[in-house]
Design an enzyme around this catalytic site. Sequence first.
Site, short mmCIF file in Angstrom:
data_model
loop_
_atom_site.label_atom_id
_atom_site.label_comp_id
_atom_site.label_asym_id
_atom_site.label_seq_id
_atom_site.Cartn_x
_atom_site.Cartn_y
_atom_site.Cartn_z
N SER A 158 0.85 -1.19 0.23
CA SER A 158 0.02 -0.10 0.06
C SER A 158 0.72 1.12 -0.05
O SER A 158 1.82 1.25 0.57
CB SER A 158 -0.84 0.02 1.13
OG SER A 158 -1.40 1.29 1.42
N TYR A 202 -2.34 0.64 9.90
CA TYR A 202 -2.53 -0.33 8.62
C TYR A 202 -1.18 -0.06 7.68
O TYR A 202 -0.55 -1.13 7.39
CB TYR A 202 -3.70 0.44 7.82
CG TYR A 202 -3.79 -0.16 6.51
CD1 TYR A 202 -4.05 -1.48 6.26
CD2 TYR A 202 -3.63 0.67 5.33
CE1 TYR A 202 -4.11 -1.93 5.01
CE2 TYR A 202 -3.61 0.24 4.14
CZ TYR A 202 -3.88 -1.05 3.74
OH TYR A 202 -3.89 -1.47 2.62
N LYS A 261 1.56 -3.08 6.55
CA LYS A 261 2.09 -3.45 5.25
C LYS A 261 3.36 -3.53 5.12
O LYS A 261 4.11 -4.27 4.43
CB LYS A 261 1.35 -2.53 4.24
CG LYS A 261 -0.20 -2.87 4.22
CD LYS A 261 -0.30 -3.61 3.14
CE LYS A 261 -2.10 -4.43 3.11
NZ LYS A 261 -2.38 -5.02 2.34
N1 UFG Z 1 -13.06 10.55 2.69
C1 UFG Z 1 -14.08 11.64 2.89
N2 UFG Z 1 -15.26 11.27 3.12
C2 UFG Z 1 -15.67 9.76 3.30
C3 UFG Z 1 -14.73 8.80 2.78
C4 UFG Z 1 -13.58 9.20 2.76
O1 UFG Z 1 -13.94 12.67 3.12
O2 UFG Z 1 -16.90 9.55 3.33
C5 UFG Z 1 -11.60 11.02 2.30
C6 UFG Z 1 -10.82 10.43 3.49
O3 UFG Z 1 -10.70 11.17 4.45
C7 UFG Z 1 -9.51 10.44 2.51
C8 UFG Z 1 -10.05 9.95 1.09
O4 UFG Z 1 -11.06 10.53 1.27
O5 UFG Z 1 -9.00 11.88 2.34
C9 UFG Z 1 -9.77 8.70 0.63
O6 UFG Z 1 -10.12 7.88 1.61
P1 UFG Z 1 -10.56 6.37 1.55
O7 UFG Z 1 -11.12 5.61 2.94
O8 UFG Z 1 -11.41 6.17 0.33
O9 UFG Z 1 -9.13 5.75 1.56
P2 UFG Z 1 -7.82 6.02 2.05
O10 UFG Z 1 -6.89 6.82 1.49
O11 UFG Z 1 -7.85 6.16 3.50
O12 UFG Z 1 -7.24 4.52 1.77
C10 UFG Z 1 -7.25 3.98 0.68
C11 UFG Z 1 -7.18 2.26 0.91
C12 UFG Z 1 -6.06 1.89 1.77
C13 UFG Z 1 -4.89 2.41 1.13
C14 UFG Z 1 -4.73 3.74 0.43
C15 UFG Z 1 -3.63 4.15 -0.25
O13 UFG Z 1 -8.53 2.05 1.75
O14 UFG Z 1 -5.92 0.44 1.99
O15 UFG Z 1 -6.18 4.05 0.08
O16 UFG Z 1 -3.60 5.41 -0.47
F1 UFG Z 1 -3.69 2.14 1.81
#
Ligand code: UFG
Length: 329
Positions: A117, A141, A145
Amino acid sequence: MRILIIGGAGYIGSQAVKSLINEGSEIVVLDSLVTGHKRAIDPKAKFYQGDIEDTFLVSQILRTEKIDAVMHFAAYSLVPESVKKPLKYYDNNVTGMISLLKAMNDAQVKYLVFSSSAATYGIPKKLPITEDTPLNPINPYGETKMMMEKIMHWADKADGIKSIALRYFNVAGAASDGSIGEDHAPETHLVPNILNSAISGDGKFTIFGNDYDTKDGTNVRDYVQVEDLIDAHILALRHLIKTNKSDVFNLGTAHGYSNLEILEAARKVTGIDIPYTMGPRRGGDPDSLVADSSKARTVLGWQPQHENVEEVIQTAWNWHKNHPEGYDD
Ligand code: UFG
């Protein structure tokens, strides 16, 4: 080739099963079904329900199914949950990797493609992020990884298990034929949350923070389409067998989109003026994660087909509007 896909009932693993069957591989799936869906597994794959931490079971499957290579998708993967429940992540993710490598060594299976990741990088000093960027995760997390990659490195030195770690950026979208897509309970990811809100009209979509050091204050991420991501796994496995050398590759498109830009793109794709609330920051989010994916492009010959984020969201939308409740089991 006979491939064991661990986590083959999950969002990304089920796409791997489908794509590998289409290109002629014989697929065996091991999945605990804790977060995956049996319905997502292509019926041409042979399915075992069980846990990666069951070393004996994994070793038995590797032997009896005469497996040539393993793809490992079976890890917990939610950044905010890992901040709240770190031990769950260290326990499942790290222990799972140790168990798998023991089983592979026991059964003398030497090739592993692993879902790592971008969360391993933490807050990088420079964008886009190359594979040489120091690993400095800021959430449990990402740290699991990183630890899993390090364990693979030493298993290679000691036991000759060759592996490729693919550092995913943000995976989104669904199979273009609409057959499989993203269904988590509860859903926490940005794209499905926006689209679910578009479908339900509940007006509950929230963006987590607009005080980050980015173009509009919201987090910037690099969205890679799930079929494109799996194409890279197929190329990576071929490369691994050809070179017999462990390696690591970033998988992203090299385009960064802010959360507000993703919302705007989703409004365009759906034609729905999805409302949102600006909320506080969520734990564990780095400001920006954008890949330098030139290594995967030049060394593996990877060419993502969906470079425009609206195309990625379109495939997700096709899935969500036809499966508003997700899989029905
Ligand atoms: N976000 C919102 N509102 C929501 C959901 C998410 O604003 O309802 C924001 C989060 O705060 C973040 C962005 O959208 O800024 C992306 O969030 P996600 O939860 O979609 O994804 P993450 O970036 O947290 O994580 C994902 C995968 C991980 C991986 C990562 C790598 O879930 O496994 O991308 O960048 F490691």
